[in-house]
Motif scaffolding. Structure first.
Motif, short mmCIF file in Angstrom:
data_model
loop_
_atom_site.label_atom_id
_atom_site.label_comp_id
_atom_site.label_asym_id
_atom_site.label_seq_id
_atom_site.Cartn_x
_atom_site.Cartn_y
_atom_site.Cartn_z
N LEU A 14 94.06 82.55 124.75
CA LEU A 14 94.82 81.57 123.97
C LEU A 14 96.08 81.13 124.71
O LEU A 14 96.39 79.93 124.76
CB LEU A 14 95.18 82.16 122.61
CG LEU A 14 95.91 81.23 121.64
CD1 LEU A 14 95.01 80.06 121.25
CD2 LEU A 14 96.35 81.98 120.40
N ILE A 15 96.81 82.07 125.29
CA ILE A 15 98.05 81.74 126.01
C ILE A 15 97.73 80.89 127.23
O ILE A 15 98.45 79.93 127.56
CB ILE A 15 98.80 83.02 126.39
CG1 ILE A 15 99.29 83.73 125.12
CG2 ILE A 15 99.98 82.71 127.30
CD1 ILE A 15 99.81 85.13 125.36
N LEU A 16 96.65 81.25 127.95
CA LEU A 16 96.24 80.45 129.11
C LEU A 16 95.90 79.02 128.70
O LEU A 16 96.30 78.04 129.36
CB LEU A 16 95.04 81.11 129.78
CG LEU A 16 94.55 80.47 131.09
CD1 LEU A 16 95.63 80.55 132.16
CD2 LEU A 16 93.28 81.16 131.57
N LEU A 17 95.17 78.87 127.60
CA LEU A 17 94.81 77.54 127.12
C LEU A 17 96.04 76.76 126.66
O LEU A 17 96.09 75.54 126.79
CB LEU A 17 93.80 77.65 125.98
CG LEU A 17 92.40 78.12 126.36
CD1 LEU A 17 91.56 78.31 125.10
CD2 LEU A 17 91.73 77.14 127.31
N THR A 18 97.04 77.47 126.13
CA THR A 18 98.27 76.82 125.69
C THR A 18 98.96 76.11 126.85
O THR A 18 99.51 75.02 126.69
CB THR A 18 99.23 77.86 125.08
OG1 THR A 18 98.60 78.49 123.97
CG2 THR A 18 100.52 77.21 124.61
N LEU A 32 95.68 68.12 121.34
CA LEU A 32 95.58 69.57 121.38
C LEU A 32 95.16 70.16 120.04
O LEU A 32 94.33 71.07 120.00
CB LEU A 32 96.93 70.15 121.83
CG LEU A 32 97.00 71.67 122.01
CD1 LEU A 32 96.01 72.13 123.07
CD2 LEU A 32 98.42 72.09 122.39
N PRO A 33 95.69 69.67 118.89
CA PRO A 33 95.22 70.21 117.62
C PRO A 33 93.72 70.06 117.39
O PRO A 33 93.08 70.96 116.84
CB PRO A 33 96.01 69.40 116.58
CG PRO A 33 97.26 69.03 117.28
CD PRO A 33 96.85 68.78 118.70
N GLU A 289 106.43 76.77 120.06
CA GLU A 289 105.78 76.02 118.98
C GLU A 289 104.30 75.79 119.30
O GLU A 289 103.43 75.96 118.45
CB GLU A 289 106.48 74.68 118.79
CG GLU A 289 105.78 73.72 117.84
CD GLU A 289 106.22 72.29 118.05
OE1 GLU A 289 105.48 71.39 117.61
OE2 GLU A 289 107.28 72.05 118.65
N ARG A 290 104.02 75.41 120.54
CA ARG A 290 102.65 75.12 120.94
C ARG A 290 101.77 76.36 120.84
O ARG A 290 100.64 76.32 120.37
CB ARG A 290 102.62 74.57 122.36
CG ARG A 290 101.31 73.89 122.73
CD ARG A 290 101.23 73.62 124.22
NE ARG A 290 102.49 73.11 124.75
CZ ARG A 290 102.86 73.25 126.02
NH1 ARG A 290 102.09 73.92 126.86
NH2 ARG A 290 104.00 72.76 126.45
N LEU A 291 102.32 77.50 121.26
CA LEU A 291 101.56 78.75 121.20
C LEU A 291 101.25 79.14 119.77
O LEU A 291 100.11 79.47 119.42
CB LEU A 291 102.34 79.86 121.90
CG LEU A 291 101.71 81.25 121.90
CD1 LEU A 291 100.35 81.22 122.61
CD2 LEU A 291 102.63 82.26 122.57
N MET A 292 102.27 79.09 118.89
CA MET A 292 102.07 79.44 117.49
C MET A 292 101.15 78.44 116.80
O MET A 292 100.30 78.82 115.99
CB MET A 292 103.42 79.50 116.78
CG MET A 292 104.33 80.62 117.24
SD MET A 292 103.65 82.24 116.86
CE MET A 292 103.61 82.19 115.08
#
Length: 425
Positions: A14-18, A32-33, A289-292
């Motif tokens: 998930l972090i990598l994709l963020t 992204l959403p 914000e993007r990660l969450m």
């Protein structure tokens, strides 16, 4: 397999994709959403994972706190990237969206919820109120650019400033719905208490705390002697401290924390408007914000795929959602912007891009813990449907729409420069 290890692997992916996806999707007609919801739907569609997705109604406190945190981080980022000083004339689009379009949206949605869905006054007002604010979390693609980037056209500015302020201004209407639900059986008077506390006191306190916090932290960051200035650290995570302080202090004294966070960010920019440290603060807030947001939307996609969120959706709910996105918000926005002098295409885009998202989830989770409302599952399903349609519709069209506006703006700038050059000759 150890669930902890699986969680670590999933978090790493998930972090990598963020970090990776925004670069890949920059020129694509996808947001992204949309991708996050799709990832969640694919992952949780498997028989093993589908059992891991509970209904949000079963975990209201957790849903409230997670969405609350994402919203306040988003509000800080939105406030930090607004270059324009707060003035009545230069913010007239914002005031009209808040003072005219938002109340009209709430009125229209409440009437529709009462007539089409058959809800009582309290539940109809609640549904309208939680859908009234545009979402600062999902609207990053249509907002202004980073601090001092120059990406500050009227459309981007209007949508950014509206999203920053109307999350706090929706709270009085949510509290009105809660008050109506609580007194529906007793018939006790509630209006004066609501007006004095939920409207006047909480709004004023949120505004004052935001201004004081932003100015005080601006002094610590930029006005202390050179060796002691916090800005010298270059640590972007100071944005998280500012967010938590503004929100916590406002809530302690009974104000609206959402309003305080956004106002604190504006006051911080005003303390030293063109300092490079603002960009570091903004970048950290945006990354967090993007990660969450990705984590929440993956879960949202899983809840959609498992069927728990949409199991109470009716054809009336579908019709309500379509009307909310295609008729009520656009019409209210157009009425609110009439007389501003904006070109019709810009008025249309501002009116159309009233994105609904994580803020609505927060408000619904909050309200259901403070009052008794009809058919909570129907509320969840209707709002989930509106959010997913908003994500798909607005996410797929925002890139070409913004590209079109940017081209027109650049063309006007070139024409203006050409006219100036000819006049000088």
């Amino acid at each position: 397999m150890d669930p902890y290890i699986v969680a670590l692997i999933g978090s790493g992916i998930l972090i990598l994709l963020t970090a990776w996806l925004p670069m890949i999707l920059k020129e694509a007609p996808l947001s992204l959403p949309i991708v996050c919801v799709g990832i969640g739907a694919l992952f949780f569609a498997s028989p093993l994972a589908s059992e891991l997705v509970p209904h949000p109604q079963e975990h209201l406190p957790i849903v409230e706190r997670l969405t609350e945190f994402v919203v306040i981080i988003s509000l800080m980022g939105a406030g930090l990237k607004i270059d324009r000083p707060v003035r009545w004339r230069s913010w007239i689009i914002t005031w009209r969206l808040l003072g005219i379009a938002m109340p009209l949206t709430i009125l229209g949605l409440a009437l529709l919820a009462h007539g089409l869905l058959g809800f009582g006054i309290a539940t109809a007002l609640l549904l309208a109120s939680v859908l009234a604010p545009t979402d600062p979390v999902l609207a990053s693609d249509i907002q202004v650019g980073p601090p001092d980037s120059g990406e500050d056209g009227e459309v981007r500015f209007g949508l950014t400033s509206e999203a920053g302020l109307n999350d706090g201004l929706a709270f009085p209407f949510v509290h009105a719905a809660i008050a109506l639900a609580l007194v529906s059986g007793s018939g006790e008077p509630w209006f004066l208490d609501w007006l004095s506390v939920s409207v006047l006191w909480k709004l004023v306190v949120g505004l004052v705390v935001g201004v004081i916090t932003g100015r005080a932290l601006g002094w610590l960051l930029f006005r202390l002697p050179h060796r002691a200035k916090i800005s010298r650290t270059g640590d972007g995570f100071v944005a998280l401290a500012i967010t938590c302080l503004a929100y916590g202090l406002a809530e302690i004294v009974g104000g609206y924390g959402f309003l305080a966070v956004f106002v604190a960010a504006l006051a911080l920019r005003a303390a030293e408007r063109h300092h490079d440290f603002h960009e570091k603060l903004h970048d950290f807030a945006e990354e967090l914000e993007r990660l969450m947001m990705m984590a929440l939307l993956v879960g949202f996609g899983g809840a959609l795929a498992s069927g728990v969120l949409l199991r109470a959706l009716t054809w009336e709910g579908v019709a309500f959602g379509i009307a909310a996105l295609f008729i009520i918000r656009p019409l209210s926005g157009w009425i609110g912007l009439t007389g501003t002098g904006l070109p019709n295409n810009e008025k249309a885009i501002i009116s159309f891009y009233g994105i609904r998202g994580i803020g609505s989830v927060y408000y619904l989770a909050y309200a259901l813990q403070h009052g008794s409302f009809e058919a909570p599952e129907v509320l969840w399903s209707t709002i989930a449907f509106i959010i997913v349609v908003s994500i798909l519709l607005h996410g797929a069209t925002v890139t070409p729409a913004m590209r079109y506006l940017d081209r027109r703006r650049d063309a006007k700038v070139r024409q203006g420069e050409g006219g100036t050059s000819r006049n000088r000759r």
